[in-house]
Design an enzyme around this catalytic site. Structure first.
Site, PDB file in Angstrom:
ATOM      1  CG  ASP A   1      -4.713   8.342  -3.992  1.00 35.80           C
ATOM      2  OD1 ASP A   1      -4.492   8.156  -2.776  1.00 35.80           O
ATOM      3  OD2 ASP A   1      -4.071   7.779  -4.892  1.00 35.80           O
TER       4      ASP A   1
ATOM      5  CD  GLU B   1      -0.809   5.903  -8.519  1.00 35.93           C
ATOM      6  OE1 GLU B   1      -1.255   6.889  -7.904  1.00 35.93           O
ATOM      7  OE2 GLU B   1       0.393   5.594  -8.518  1.00 35.93           O
TER       8      GLU B   1
ATOM      9  CE  LYS C   1       3.843   6.600  -7.750  1.00 34.72           C
ATOM     10  NZ  LYS C   1       2.661   5.871  -7.263  1.00 34.72           N
TER      11      LYS C   1
END
Ligand code: AMP
Length: 688
Positions: free
Chosen positions: A274, A178, A78
């Site tokens: 996150d 996200e 990613k």
């Protein structure tokens, strides 16, 4: 109201295509859930190729043997998606496989001499695996997906993600940020009711100090704790909801199965924190509900692509290695397999210290030598402080970029496994002045939110996320399997209630708070929402600890339950989403059942209370007789024994008549008034 049967809606799954792990989820009327096959839900984002350049392993088997095949096991692709070779120079030190320049200088991976793959192709392998997982779980072909990407992904990175979907045979109907997905999983930005400012002020106060304003009231005696450590109560007091509960027992007519159009235009600012294993992102979003759907404006992002839980594991490994060297009085060059074992051991220790006060370390060093030490939570927290502060500094930077102060953030959402660390939660809470959202599994929240977005696009009724009243009563388990309700059904949100409980056993240091939902009177007929332990209460006689339990349901329907033992200030808390997984039909059914069983339930609850009271009273009588027995004449002794025997019989009978039990208990209590007086007199004379 959306009345189309679920089968007629297009099937759109939600996918969290993560750097380390990937998940697929789906949302129906009862809310989002992770889709699993025989290997569970989580798929490590790892693919291994063999020497011929064919795919040899995907997911866990690939990850588990990564050390053996460092150059052909591809992880973290990613980080390369949609990027040029020049953009990823900083990553190269962290990736053991060969990253080379492909067409237009894009980053590619050289897996064998003759095989070069693009990050999109590798991601497609992961996506294909997730598609298969979803198809197995749902028993249907899956062709459409919502896929999440970090908020900072640029157009090329987003396009690369779409391409990966296409290669995998998936129509990526929407790319979602996200952090936005995480907010959607919590129902934020979707028809949110604007909270009453007065009520909100009260809730904010509670969130900040962890206690409630009702705490100042005089605590009432009573309540016990059973052998299993469950808090018990048989008198209720000090309950307060923030608003007048809705009248009647039926569903609120304003709660419908479709998006609440009156709430369009509602606007909230959300910070999403996150912190995973290797990366940290913080995003500040503005979510706005419009007739076109939810508009998320990414106001600011910050982060560190190499900050995560792995750093803490490394700190523990370094500590172990240093101490072993001191113990053996020599520097040791541990082989990779030992270092890998240390890493796993360190991670397990770290995870343990998220829930315990200390962990024991023991490593066999061979030749009869062992390395041994215990590590406390405080010690680990001291080690971790500079690490957490790095993440906090990023949050401050994001706020600065957004030109905002922390008080302008309405909600903070926690994503990623490392947000389970209590110090992380504490520091984030302190910075933003609010209790961060942790009710959903931080590893799953992004996939769940992607599924929610999928369900919105598919037109599935999202009733469960739009309730502005508490659909079913909320309470806790009390001694003997009864339920003490703190917040009644149909109370509008936000709402708050506080009650005081105490222990049942002498010297009890732990209590279990078991949270329940439902209209019935007994635990066995209600839905368990979760439980937590309040530990470290100093030993005290039964009944002396003052355990204050507070329920707070905020404007988003997230329930915060906190328990504080007031004498010692020991506290614990948990967060839950009460209506998760319940459809309107299920709520209606549970409500109807409670009405059908109302009489028998009340009797059962009454019997539990009578038994608890009888046991408590009989224990007191026994103590008093031991104290003043010599002063009692035989006739009075005999009278007490008879009354106690009658009550004991009711306690032992399976289904006694509650009225007759009550009468017998009353008679025993009346008959022992003189005994109690004598005992008090004796105590007073002893004290003089
Ligand atoms: P993620 O990348 O979101 O899957 O997060 C993985 C990271 O979370 C790893 O560093 C884990 O060790 C860490 N983690 C998972 N559970 C816990 C826990 N209970 N306490 C502390 N760290 C945890």
């Amino acid at each position: 109201m959306s009345s189309t049967p679920i089968n007629e809606h297009p099937l759109i799954v939600g996918i969290d295509l993560g750097t380390t792990n990937s998940l697929v989820a789906w949302c129906d009327e009862s809310g989002p859930r992770i889709l699993e096959d025989e290997n569970g839900g989580n798929l490590p984002s790892v693919v291994r190729y063999d020497e011929q350049g064919n795919v040899a392993a995907i997911g866990k088997p690939a990850r588990d043997h990564a050390v053996e095949f460092p150059t052909t096991t591809l992880f973290s692709v990613k980080r390369l998606m949609g990027r040029g070779i020049a953009d990823v120079q900083n990553e190269l030190n962290y990736l053991p496989y060969a990253v080379v320049a492909g067409e237009h200088n894009t980053a590619r991976v050289q897996v064998t001499e003759n095989k070069v793959v693009s990050p999109q192709e590798v991601s497609a392998i992961i996506l294909r695996e997730l598609k298969a997982k979803a198809e197995k779980a749902l028993g249907k072909t899956v062709e459409k997906a919502v896929v999440t990407v970090p908020a900072y992904f640029d157009d090329a990175q987003r396009q690369a993600t779409r391409d990966a979907g296409r290669i995998a045979g998936l129509d990526v109907v929407r790319i979602v940020n996200e952090p936005t997905a995480a907010a959607l999983a919590y129902g934020l930005g979707v028809g949110e009711a604007e909270p009453d400012p007065g009520k909100q002020a009260m809730l904010d106060e509670l969130e900040q100090d962890g206690t409630s304003d009702t705490a100042k009231n005089e605590p009432k005696p009573l309540a016990q704790l059973n052998e299993a450590g469950t808090v018990s109560l048989n008198t209720k007091f000090n309950t307060e909801a923030c608003t007048t509960p809705g009248s009647g027992s039926g569903a609120d007519p304003n709660v419908t199965g479709e998006l609440d159009h009156d709430a369009f235009g509602s606007n909230s600012t959300v910070a999403v924190f996150d912190l995973g294993g290797g990366t940290f992102d913080v995003s500040i979003l503005n979510l706005q509900q419009t007739e076109q759907g939810i508009v998320d404006q990414v106001v600011a992002t910050s982060g560190d692509t190499h900050l995560g839980g792995d750093d803490v594991d490394r700190m523990i490994v370094e500590l172990i290695q240093k101490e072993i060297a001191v113990q053996l009085d020599q520097e040791i060059d541990f082989p990779p397999s030992t270092r890998q074992a240390f890493r796993s051991f360190a991670e397990a220790t770290k995870i343990r210290l998220s829930n315990s006060e200390y962990a024991q370390l023991e490593i066999d060093l061979g030749e009869g030598r062992t390395y041994q030490r215990s590590i406390t939570k405080d010690e680990l927290e001291e080690m971790m402080t500079p690490w957490v502060d790095r993440a906090i500094a990023c949050c401050k930077e994001a706020l600065k970029k957004a030109d905002m102060t922390p008080d302008l953030i309405d909600r903070v959402i926690m994503v990623g496994g490392s947000t389970r660390i209590p110090l992380v939660r504490k520091k984030v809470g302190e910075l933003f002045g609010t209790v961060p959202y942790t009710a959903l599994n931080p590893d799953e929240v992004v996939a769940l939110g992607a599924a929610v977005q999928g369900s919105i696009l598919a037109g599935i009724n999202r009733d469960m996320l739009l309730l502005d009243v508490i659909p079913l009563s909320l309470g806790i388990e009390t001694l003997g399997g009864a339920v003490a309700k703190l917040i009644m059904s149909n109370t509008t949100i936000p709402a708050k209630a506080t009650e005081q409980f105490t222990t049942h056993a002498e010297g009890q240091t732990n209590v279990k708070i078991h949270i329940l939902q439902g209209e019935r009177e007994l635990v066995k007929d209600c839905r368990s929402l979760g439980e937590f332990d309040l530990t470290g209460i100093p030993p005290m006689p039964a009944g002396l600890p003052k355990i204050e339990v507070t329920f707070l349901v905020d404007a988003n329907g997230v329930l915060n339950v906190s328990a504080v033992e007031k004498r010692s200030e020991k506290a614990a808390r948990v967060q839950i989403i009460p209506n998760h997984g319940l459809t309107r039909e299920e709520v209606d059914r549970m409500e109807t059942e409670s009405m059908t069983h109302a009489r028998e339930d009340m009797t059962a609850h009454q019997l539990i209370d009578l038994r608890n009271q009888a046991r408590l009273d009989m224990r007191a009588i026994e103590r008093q007789i031991n104290k003043v027995g010599d002063e009692l004449d035989d006739a009075y002794r005999q009278e007490i024994a008879e009354k106690v025997a009658i009550v004991q019989k009711f306690v032992d009978t399976e289904n006694p008549d509650a009225n007759a039990f009550h009468v017998a208990l009353d008679a025993m209590d009346k008959a022992t008034i003189r005994l109690a007086e004598l005992a008090i007199k004796q105590t007073l004379s002893e004290e003089q």
